[in-house]
Write a protein that holds these residues in place. Sequence first.
Motif, mmCIF file in Angstrom:
data_model
loop_
_atom_site.group_PDB
_atom_site.id
_atom_site.type_symbol
_atom_site.label_atom_id
_atom_site.label_comp_id
_atom_site.label_asym_id
_atom_site.label_seq_id
_atom_site.Cartn_x
_atom_site.Cartn_y
_atom_site.Cartn_z
ATOM 1 N N ILE A 172 -0.533 -36.469 -53.204
ATOM 2 C CA ILE A 172 -1.002 -37.765 -53.715
ATOM 3 C C ILE A 172 -1.900 -38.456 -52.703
ATOM 4 O O ILE A 172 -2.881 -39.109 -53.051
ATOM 5 C CB ILE A 172 0.198 -38.662 -54.084
ATOM 6 N N GLY A 173 -1.584 -38.334 -51.420
ATOM 7 C CA GLY A 173 -2.433 -38.915 -50.389
ATOM 8 C C GLY A 173 -2.145 -40.375 -50.128
ATOM 9 O O GLY A 173 -1.227 -40.975 -50.701
ATOM 10 N N ASP A 174 -2.984 -40.977 -49.264
ATOM 11 C CA ASP A 174 -2.754 -42.347 -48.812
ATOM 12 C C ASP A 174 -3.584 -43.390 -49.543
ATOM 13 O O ASP A 174 -3.412 -44.585 -49.308
ATOM 14 C CB ASP A 174 -3.052 -42.456 -47.307
ATOM 15 N N ASP A 175 -4.508 -42.980 -50.396
ATOM 16 C CA ASP A 175 -5.364 -43.950 -51.071
ATOM 17 C C ASP A 175 -4.530 -44.937 -51.872
ATOM 18 O O ASP A 175 -3.692 -44.557 -52.700
ATOM 19 C CB ASP A 175 -6.350 -43.245 -52.002
ATOM 20 N N LEU A 176 -4.763 -46.225 -51.603
ATOM 21 C CA LEU A 176 -4.073 -47.332 -52.267
ATOM 22 C C LEU A 176 -2.548 -47.247 -52.130
ATOM 23 O O LEU A 176 -1.825 -47.887 -52.875
ATOM 24 C CB LEU A 176 -4.459 -47.401 -53.751
ATOM 25 N N ASP A 177 -2.104 -46.461 -51.153
ATOM 26 C CA ASP A 177 -0.663 -46.308 -50.915
ATOM 27 C C ASP A 177 0.077 -45.959 -52.211
ATOM 28 O O ASP A 177 1.123 -46.537 -52.544
ATOM 29 C CB ASP A 177 -0.076 -47.585 -50.317
ATOM 30 N N MET A 178 -0.477 -44.975 -52.941
ATOM 31 C CA MET A 178 0.026 -44.671 -54.272
ATOM 32 C C MET A 178 1.465 -44.163 -54.267
ATOM 33 O O MET A 178 2.176 -44.312 -55.271
ATOM 34 C CB MET A 178 -0.879 -43.645 -54.951
ATOM 35 N N GLN A 179 1.914 -43.557 -53.171
ATOM 36 C CA GLN A 179 3.322 -43.155 -53.141
ATOM 37 C C GLN A 179 4.228 -44.362 -53.351
ATOM 38 O O GLN A 179 5.175 -44.323 -54.149
ATOM 39 C CB GLN A 179 3.653 -42.460 -51.821
#
Length: 368
Positions: A172-179
């Motif tokens: 998912i990655g870190d973009d917009l802290d989507m986790q």
Amino acid sequence: MPSPRPPQSAQDRPPTTAGEKKPGKQRDAFFDNAKYLAIVLVAMGHSWEPLTDGSRAAEALYMVVYTFHMPAFIVISGYFSRSFDMRPDRLRRLMTGVVVPYVVFEVAYSLFKRWADDSPDHPISLLDPWYLTWFLIALFVWRMTTPLWKMIRWPIPVALGIAVLASVSPDIGDDLDMQRVLQFLPFFVIGLFLRPEHFQLVRRREVRILSVPVFAAAVALAYWAAPRMTSSWFYHRDSAQELGAPWWSGVVMTLALLACSLVLTACFLSWVPRRHMWFTVLGAGTLYGYLLHGFLTKGSNFWGWFDTYAWLHTPLGQIFVTVVAAVVVTLLCTPPVQRALRFAMEPKMTWAFKRDAAEVARERSKAG
């Protein structure tokens, strides 16, 4: 106090933003009390983080508080988002009360880190929330999807399924802290479908009595678990694989933590006073306290206060740190701070938006 903003219904008002009292309608003291007490716990939890390495008791309390303080905020945020739709005036309030503070504090935090942590190359990126600003971008996403959750047949199971899938998806990655956006999503959706009678249930006397042994059991369990697990599970910002655990543990931990968080949130709410207290007025300024106390929390780490002053790690020092955190965040929620920073936290920005005919008609009908 500056001129009040246009009147809002209680359901329209974001629970973590400040607001004026409306003529003719009283704010609910219970929810303002809950928001204030929750933000105090947030600040206390942040102040305990540097103490957890050397104190099993501090780690246990830290884990218990982190189990429910943000879930409680998010459930209340969902509850107060029940009437959100794509009406222009509500979209404007979302932009000015959530998006604008996100941009302002994402930039401010990044500049602060460059200066205080001697990191001149630290990037300023609106796509990668740093520290506390994740909650604002999450609230924006959750609220924008509110009409969808109100439309589908099984919203809570769907939201829970999304959270479980996120916990086992390291790509998912870190973009917009989507986790965090996805893993905390069930709490918001649950809040959307709560009704006033649900809050009446948790405020019953027998629930208050039962909450005491439940909290005691939670502390005992956390004390046992402290040396055996990482508290990173409570942040909901990583997948199971990123925490060095097998993928299936993400499913187990997501479901287990959801259950524990809801139980402790209910216990917390059962002890929130229903009547007007000295701190009730501060419930309208919790977003101020939330965002502003982060500068002191991060600054204390950047400047090595907990390394320099070893006595802070003693029991008396830990009590001192806890009291300071509570006092500081309380002061940051006060009306003078709200008035001074309203231009950045709740700007009117009438120059930036058009007014549609329906809104003008509503204002005329109210005035008439």
